[in-house]
Write an enzyme that holds these catalytic residues in place. Sequence first.
Site, PDB file in Angstrom:
ATOM      1  N   PHE A   1      32.602  66.944  42.513  1.00  0.00           N
ATOM      2  CA  PHE A   1      32.746  66.824  43.965  1.00  0.00           C
ATOM      3  C   PHE A   1      31.744  65.816  44.504  1.00  0.00           C
ATOM      4  O   PHE A   1      30.537  65.935  44.297  1.00  0.00           O
ATOM      5  CB  PHE A   1      32.533  68.174  44.647  1.00  0.00           C
ATOM      6  CG  PHE A   1      32.646  68.118  46.157  1.00  0.00           C
ATOM      7  CD1 PHE A   1      33.868  67.828  46.752  1.00  0.00           C
ATOM      8  CD2 PHE A   1      31.549  68.354  46.974  1.00  0.00           C
ATOM      9  CE1 PHE A   1      33.994  67.774  48.141  1.00  0.00           C
ATOM     10  CE2 PHE A   1      31.652  68.303  48.359  1.00  0.00           C
ATOM     11  CZ  PHE A   1      32.878  68.015  48.946  1.00  0.00           C
ATOM     12  N   GLY A   2      32.263  64.798  45.193  1.00  0.00           N
ATOM     13  CA  GLY A   2      31.425  63.794  45.825  1.00  0.00           C
ATOM     14  C   GLY A   2      31.464  63.935  47.332  1.00  0.00           C
ATOM     15  O   GLY A   2      32.541  64.106  47.909  1.00  0.00           O
TER      16      GLY A   2
ATOM     17  N   GLY B   1      28.819  61.995  49.201  1.00  0.00           N
ATOM     18  CA  GLY B   1      28.050  60.845  49.675  1.00  0.00           C
ATOM     19  C   GLY B   1      28.660  59.581  49.123  1.00  0.00           C
ATOM     20  O   GLY B   1      29.848  59.297  49.321  1.00  0.00           O
ATOM     21  N   SER B   2      27.884  58.812  48.365  1.00  0.00           N
ATOM     22  CA  SER B   2      28.399  57.554  47.822  1.00  0.00           C
ATOM     23  C   SER B   2      29.509  57.767  46.801  1.00  0.00           C
ATOM     24  O   SER B   2      30.318  56.861  46.569  1.00  0.00           O
ATOM     25  CB  SER B   2      27.270  56.736  47.196  1.00  0.00           C
ATOM     26  OG  SER B   2      26.667  57.434  46.120  1.00  0.00           O
TER      27      SER B   2
ATOM     28  N   GLU C   1      21.740  60.395  39.823  1.00  0.00           N
ATOM     29  CA  GLU C   1      21.184  61.257  40.869  1.00  0.00           C
ATOM     30  C   GLU C   1      19.774  61.752  40.536  1.00  0.00           C
ATOM     31  O   GLU C   1      19.309  62.745  41.091  1.00  0.00           O
ATOM     32  CB  GLU C   1      22.124  62.456  41.090  1.00  0.00           C
ATOM     33  CG  GLU C   1      23.569  62.086  41.358  1.00  0.00           C
ATOM     34  CD  GLU C   1      23.747  61.296  42.655  1.00  0.00           C
ATOM     35  OE1 GLU C   1      22.846  61.345  43.523  1.00  0.00           O
ATOM     36  OE2 GLU C   1      24.772  60.620  42.810  1.00  0.00           O
TER      37      GLU C   1
END
Length: 198
Positions: free
Chosen positions: A11-12, A14-15, A90
């Site tokens: 799950f993204g 942000g970028s 990350e």
Amino acid sequence: MRRFGTETWIFGYGSLTWRPDFPHRERRPAWVSGRARRFWQGSTDHRGVPGAPGRVVTLVEEPGARCFGMAYRVDAAGADAVVAALDHRERGGYERVEIELRFGAAVGRVARALTWVATPANPNYLGEAPLAAIADQVRRAYGPSGANLEYVHRLAEFLRAHGADDPHVFALARLLPALHPEHAPRSSDASKIPGASA
């Protein structure tokens, strides 16, 4: 790493919504409940540098909130490599966590997914601040991945394109100058494997 059957969902929020940069079989709009997106994490490796960090998003617990993003389905055979690459991407303060993901409106289908969250326990965490102060920091920050300004506007563009509301992101974007041509979006097409869904 725990596997979720024969597939792994990432799950993204942000970028990763516009630049996943990893191979995936499918991408789908999705959301998580009870979490809100906030520009409370400092970035010294992507959208800022040590001594002049940018601001990027993390998820914070908020009852009744919804965070809209993009989910990516990765085959089990390639999941370990993808997760290792994301752990590295990350590394500036984020921890890998499992969350419950929902697809579609209302309740929708539920799946388990991996995502990366920054908490106050990491040294780059900046926490809450007046929106004007966040905007001033974003306006000045630049790092190896580009301008912090670009990060905010690309995220806002993604949300608008999908009809998703996020008052925090949109309010911040309104305080910032428009993007210049040199901030052209980077294509992630090369990261997709043959047959991958757009």
